[in-house]
Structures are given as structure tokens and as C-alpha cells.
Design a protein around this motif. Structure first.
Motif, PDB file in Angstrom:
ATOM      1  N   UNK A 126      67.773  84.586 -48.823  1.00 14.01           N
ATOM      2  CA  UNK A 126      68.820  83.812 -49.516  1.00 14.01           C
ATOM      3  C   UNK A 126      70.219  84.117 -48.970  1.00 14.01           C
ATOM      4  N   UNK A 127      70.306  84.938 -47.936  1.00 18.93           N
ATOM      5  CA  UNK A 127      71.605  85.380 -47.425  1.00 18.93           C
ATOM      6  C   UNK A 127      71.952  84.598 -46.162  1.00 18.93           C
ATOM      7  N   UNK A 128      73.176  84.046 -46.136  1.00 19.41           N
ATOM      8  CA  UNK A 128      73.598  83.166 -45.050  1.00 19.41           C
ATOM      9  C   UNK A 128      74.972  83.576 -44.520  1.00 19.41           C
ATOM     10  N   UNK A 129      75.120  83.506 -43.229  1.00 20.31           N
ATOM     11  CA  UNK A 129      76.448  83.591 -42.631  1.00 20.31           C
ATOM     12  C   UNK A 129      76.992  82.175 -42.555  1.00 20.31           C
ATOM     13  N   UNK A 130      77.991  81.874 -43.344  1.00 24.02           N
ATOM     14  CA  UNK A 130      78.570  80.539 -43.350  1.00 24.02           C
ATOM     15  C   UNK A 130      79.643  80.513 -42.257  1.00 24.02           C
ATOM     16  N   UNK A 131      79.307  79.894 -41.131  1.00 23.40           N
ATOM     17  CA  UNK A 131      80.149  79.933 -39.928  1.00 23.40           C
ATOM     18  C   UNK A 131      80.763  78.553 -39.694  1.00 23.40           C
ATOM     19  N   UNK A 132      81.795  78.470 -38.846  1.00 23.71           N
ATOM     20  CA  UNK A 132      82.330  77.148 -38.495  1.00 23.71           C
ATOM     21  C   UNK A 132      81.220  76.233 -37.990  1.00 23.71           C
ATOM     22  N   UNK A 133      81.282  74.966 -38.369  1.00 21.12           N
ATOM     23  CA  UNK A 133      80.220  74.030 -38.015  1.00 21.12           C
ATOM     24  C   UNK A 133      79.923  74.001 -36.530  1.00 21.12           C
ATOM     25  N   UNK A 134      78.664  73.985 -36.183  1.00 18.34           N
ATOM     26  CA  UNK A 134      78.259  73.981 -34.771  1.00 18.34           C
ATOM     27  C   UNK A 134      78.711  72.713 -34.062  1.00 18.34           C
ATOM     28  N   UNK A 135      78.806  71.606 -34.806  1.00 15.91           N
ATOM     29  CA  UNK A 135      79.233  70.347 -34.199  1.00 15.91           C
ATOM     30  C   UNK A 135      80.708  70.068 -34.425  1.00 15.91           C
ATOM     31  N   UNK A 136      81.310  70.686 -35.433  1.00 17.43           N
ATOM     32  CA  UNK A 136      82.722  70.466 -35.742  1.00 17.43           C
ATOM     33  C   UNK A 136      83.227  71.651 -36.542  1.00 17.43           C
ATOM     34  N   UNK A 137      84.315  72.234 -36.092  1.00 12.86           N
ATOM     35  CA  UNK A 137      84.858  73.402 -36.774  1.00 12.86           C
ATOM     36  C   UNK A 137      85.428  73.054 -38.143  1.00 12.86           C
ATOM     37  N   UNK A 138      85.565  71.768 -38.434  1.00  8.27           N
ATOM     38  CA  UNK A 138      86.010  71.376 -39.769  1.00  8.27           C
ATOM     39  C   UNK A 138      84.888  71.485 -40.792  1.00  8.27           C
ATOM     40  N   UNK A 139      83.662  71.599 -40.314  1.00 10.92           N
ATOM     41  CA  UNK A 139      82.514  71.746 -41.189  1.00 10.92           C
ATOM     42  C   UNK A 139      82.008  73.175 -41.191  1.00 10.92           C
ATOM     43  N   UNK A 140      80.823  73.375 -41.761  1.00  9.52           N
ATOM     44  CA  UNK A 140      80.205  74.698 -41.815  1.00  9.52           C
ATOM     45  C   UNK A 140      78.747  74.580 -41.400  1.00  9.52           C
ATOM     46  N   UNK A 141      78.226  75.697 -40.908  1.00 13.28           N
ATOM     47  CA  UNK A 141      76.799  75.824 -40.639  1.00 13.28           C
ATOM     48  C   UNK A 141      76.306  77.102 -41.286  1.00 13.28           C
ATOM     49  N   UNK A 142      75.017  77.150 -41.589  1.00  9.56           N
ATOM     50  CA  UNK A 142      74.433  78.282 -42.299  1.00  9.56           C
ATOM     51  C   UNK A 142      73.450  79.002 -41.387  1.00  9.56           C
ATOM     52  N   UNK A 143      73.872  80.190 -40.915  1.00 13.15           N
ATOM     53  CA  UNK A 143      73.020  81.015 -40.063  1.00 13.15           C
ATOM     54  C   UNK A 143      72.278  82.023 -40.926  1.00 13.15           C
ATOM     55  N   UNK A 144      70.979  82.134 -40.714  1.00 15.08           N
ATOM     56  CA  UNK A 144      70.174  83.076 -41.474  1.00 15.08           C
ATOM     57  C   UNK A 144      70.582  84.513 -41.147  1.00 15.08           C
TER      58      UNK A 144
END
Length: 465
Positions: A361-379
Motif C-alpha cells: 500500500x506504500x507508494x512514491x508519488x513522483x512527478x508524472x512520467x508523461x508530464x511533470x504537472x501530473x503524478x505517477x505512483x511508484x511501488x
């Protein structure tokens, strides 16, 4: 303290812990300047999880601005671990002393073998929660009894602190008390609360001229509050109805709100259930505890049987600066607040907490891989793997470096569709679709102003440590 799980007998521990002695009336002390300026909260605790993967019997520390949603410090690792006795602790309690500094008391036990009885408590000192020093063990009695779940309070007329803990006296589970001025030596043990049934896990506070004692009744498994106008041993009268949320409850914890009112926390019976439940009421002396919605509070990850105290802004800052905030987040469901987003067998899911592996359930919420205005969730436990949608279903996949993957794994963070103080996540490459759960499976679906309230709730989450 989970005494209810043990099957061993108590009769063998029939030796009395000490003769009764007169006890002076306990009254409220004048709050220190630091206590009067409290604007935040601290919690101390230990950790357990269903299969033991999250078990750690060191002292853990979390902070909160509202006393409801907690940020574990030091990456939810212990800030200090006992080096003597059982070399582990349970049930830590933190008290602000009369000089404005803190003392931490804890059960001398590592793990879940409750047949291992200690006569000692672990003790630490702290100036501002940025360090824990002066480690020692304090011997509370010389009898064949455990020394579990300590709490402490200031008795102004006596000019001493009372340390109350769960013990065995005459073959029965009771609450005992010792008195101290310095938490380095104590007076003889005294029976403090011994009704006609076994009791466990006391918490004592003094408010005005009344001393309040909350406890677990081992006969019916419920939590109760008792009070006394003198605070003398065995002078307490129970005044609340029995309280329970979930399948079982223990470890009542009273917390005074910095802005008035009270909360009562109860720990679940075992690490396979939800870790904490909460009630609230305006006046500690009334019998009107109202269960709180789990949507409104989020305890620290895997936290068990802790203690809460008000702290100043300077103390909050000192603790966070020293120990650091988590490098990860969790996503809590709005309409199923006992469930968190996780991956399981590569599928994105919403499962009831707690569970193991708890890292799912733990995620690194990083700048979006396709756009830094979004977010991505790395396990966290599968680095390089991200939540992404595929045929609208959400799963955990390794980053393959393609533009398609990066777009599938990117979400735009928006105000929560069901509650603007929460969060929703809009798909980067399918902007009419939002991350949501359906039958506890994660997917992206179209949601707009015409969508049902249920759909909007399914797509709303709290980003929390």
C-alpha cells in the motif's frame, strides 16, 4: 496489551504486590506554559501487522496537526529501541512533566509471548521529542506479576507522579500504582483499581477536581470510564456505558483536544483487525461518547497501543526536522475508509487494512512520467514498477520506457470529486476518466457532473502517509 488472548492461568501469580498505603487527593496541576501553547500532537507507539512483517518493538513517533491524521516519522522506523531487559517494548506512554519536558514509559516486552512477565518498565527522557535520552529500567515491584501498559499523571497535593499499570494481585488482574518524583525511583506498589472483575489497560487523567480512569473490563471485553473526586485508590465509580467498535477492543487512550473537547481511542484486539477506533465528546465527564467515522482519522501505519499528547509548534518542528517525514504515501478510500489502494498479484486493488505485505500500500508519488504537472505512483517494494491502466484496468507494471506506458502511468491530481478536501486522479491520456474502484478493483472510468454520488465517491481518496 492483548491479555485477553492469553490462555495461561493467573492463580500461580497470587502474591500481593504490596500493602495499601494512604494516598493523597489527586487534583489538576496548573498547566505549564508549554502545554498551554499546544498547537499540534505527538503519538508514541509500537508496530505490528497481521503476519508480523510490520512488527517492530522499538519506540515509534508520529505527529499530527489535527490529532486525527498522523504522519509517522523516521520512515516509521523506531527512534530508539531498548537495550536491556527483553530488549523490546510495547504500550509506550508519553507524559509532559511539570518542567515542560517529556518522559516515556513502556512495557518491558518484545513480541507476543505474554507469559514473559517483567517487574520493570522502560523509561526515556526527552526535551522536545528530537532525542530520547537517559534510558533506564524502573523496577515497580518484586512479585510474580507482569507490569503492563503504564500511564502516569501528576498529583499536585502529593507533589508526586502516579504511575498506574496492569498487574496481577491475588490471582486477579488489577491496576497498580507507584509514586515517584523523578521516574528514577518509586515508592511501594499499591492496588489502585480492583473492582469485582478483572481489568486491564488503564489510562488516568485529571480534569478540574476530578480524576478519570478509563479501563478495559475483562469480563465483557468493553471499555469503560470511571471517576473519583479524590483520586484515592479504589475510590472510582464507573460512569459510562461500555464501549466497543469492531470485533474487539482494548487500550483506552484519552486525548484532550488542543482547542477543547476530548477524544477516546481504542486499540483493536489484534493486528489482523483495524488498529484504532475513536470516539469524541465535548465534556469528559459526560456519558455521550460518539463513534467517529474512520473517514475522519488515519493512525500511523501499523501503529499499536500508543499514547497521544499535545505539543507546541516548536516541538512539532523539532521532531520533524530531526526524524524526517515519510518518503511515501498511501491512498485511503473515501467511501470505504478502512481500505487502502494496494497492488496484489500485479492487480491494483482496494483492500481492508491492515494486511501483509503491508508495503503493497506504500507508494512514491513522483512527478508524472508523461508530464511533470501530473503524478505517477511508484511501488515502494517493487521499485521501477508503477500503477498504470491497461484496457482501463489498473495494474502494476515495470516502466518499459515507452511513451504509451508513461502516459498510462500518469494522473492529474484534482480536488476530490466527492469532497474537495480529498483528492481525485484524472487519467493523463484519457482525460474524461478517473482512477476509481469498482468491486474493489482499480480502473479508470468516465466520471462527470452527471455521474452518481457513488461513482464520485469511488474516485475520491485521501493522500496520507
Amino acid at each position: 496489551m492483548n491479555l485477553s488472548r492469553r490462555s495461561f492461568g493467573l492463580a500461580a501469580a497470587g502474591a500481593a504486590l504490596g500493602a495499601l498505603a494512604p494516598v493523597a487527593r489527586a487534583t489538576a496541576a496548573t498547566p505549564s506554559a508549554a502545554a498551554a501553547a499546544n498547537t499540534a500532537y505527538a503519538m508514541v507507539y509500537f508496530t505490528e501487522s497481521p503476519n508480523g512483517q510490520g512488527a517492530d518493538y522499538g519506540l515509534h513517533l508520529a505527529v499530527s496537526r489535527d490529532g486525527l491524521n498522523w504522519t509517522p516519522l523516521n520512515q516509521n522506523r523506531p527512534v530508539v529501541t531498548p537495550t536491556a531487559g527483553e530488549q523490546g517494548l510495547r504500550d509506550p506512554f508519553v507524559l509532559r512533566k511539570q518542567d515542560g519536558t517529556f518522559v516515556v514509559l513502556a512495557t518491558d516486552l518484545k513480541g507476543t509471548d505474554f507469559t514473559r512477565w517483567s517487574q520493570y518498565l522502560h523509561v526515556y527522557d526527552s526535551t522536545d521529542l528530537s532525542a530520547f535520552t537517559g534510558y533506564r529500567r524502573l523496577r515497580m515491584h518484586t512479585s510474580s506479576s507482569h507490569t503492563w501498559a503504564p500511564t502516569a499523571f501528576w498529583d499536585a497535593p502529593r507533589g508526586q507522579y502516579g504511575i498506574v499499570y496492569s498487574a496481577v494481585d491475588g490471582g486477579r488482574d488489577v491496576l497498580m500504582a507507584n509514586w515517584t518524583t523523578d521516574f528514577r525511583s518509586v515508592g511501594p506498589p499499591q492496588v489502585y483499581f480492583s473492582p469485582s472483575f478483572g481489568v486491564l489497560d488503564g489510562d488516568v487523567v485529571v480534569d478540574g477536581g476530578t480524576t478519570y480512569l478509563y479501563y478495559k473490563n475483562l469480563a465483557d471485553g468493553l471499555l469503560y470510564g470511571a471517576r473519583s473526586s479524590t483520586g484515592a485508590p479504589n475510590s472510582f465509580t464507573t460512569y459510562t456505558s461500555g464501549l466497543r467498535q469492531g470485533n474487539a477492543i482494548e487500550a483506552p487512550l484519552l486525548a484532550r483536544n488542543n482547542d477543547g473537547g476530548w477524544r477516546l481511542w481504542g486499540d483493536s484486539f489484534s493486528p489482523v483487525n483495524n488498529d484504532y477506533y475513536a470516539w469524541s465528546q465535548a465534556n469528559i465527564g459526560s456519558n455521550s461518547w460518539a463513534p467517529m467515522n474512520q473517514r475522519d482519522y488515519t493512525p500511523a501505519l501499523n501503529s499499536k497501543h500508543g499514547s497521544v499528547i499535545g505539543i507546541t509548534d516548536a516541538e512539532y518542528t523539532a521532531a520533524v526536522s530531526r526524524w524526517g517525514a515519510p518518503a511515501w504515501v498511501r491512498l485511503k478510500s473515501y467511501n470505504f475508509p478502512d481500505r487502502f489502494v494496494r497492488h496484489a498479484d500485479r492487480a491494483g486493488r482496494l483492500d481492508a487494512y491492515p494486511f501483509d505485505p503491508y508495503q503493497d500500500q506504500m507508494w512514491r508519488m513522483v512527478p508524472g512520467l508523461a508530464s511533470s504537472s501530473g503524478v505517477s505512483f511508484e511501488s515502494v517494494n517493487y521499485p521501477g514498477n508503477y500503477l498504470r491502466h491497461y484496457d482501463y484496468a489498473v495494474r502494476l507494471d515495470p516502466d518499459d520506457g515507452t511513451a504509451t506506458f508513461r502516459a498510462d502511468a500518469t494522473f492529474q491530481r484534482t480536488a476530490g470529486l466527492a469532497d474537495s478536501s480529498w483528492t481525485s486522479f484524472r487519467s493523463h491520456n484519457f482525460p474524461t476518466r478517473y482512477l476509481r474502484h469498482s468491486a474493489y478493483q482499480l480502473r479508470i472510468d468516465p466520471i462527470d457532473s452527471a455521474s452518481s454520488a457513488s461513482d464520485r465517491q469511488d474516485a475520491t481518496f485521501r493522500v496520507t502517509p
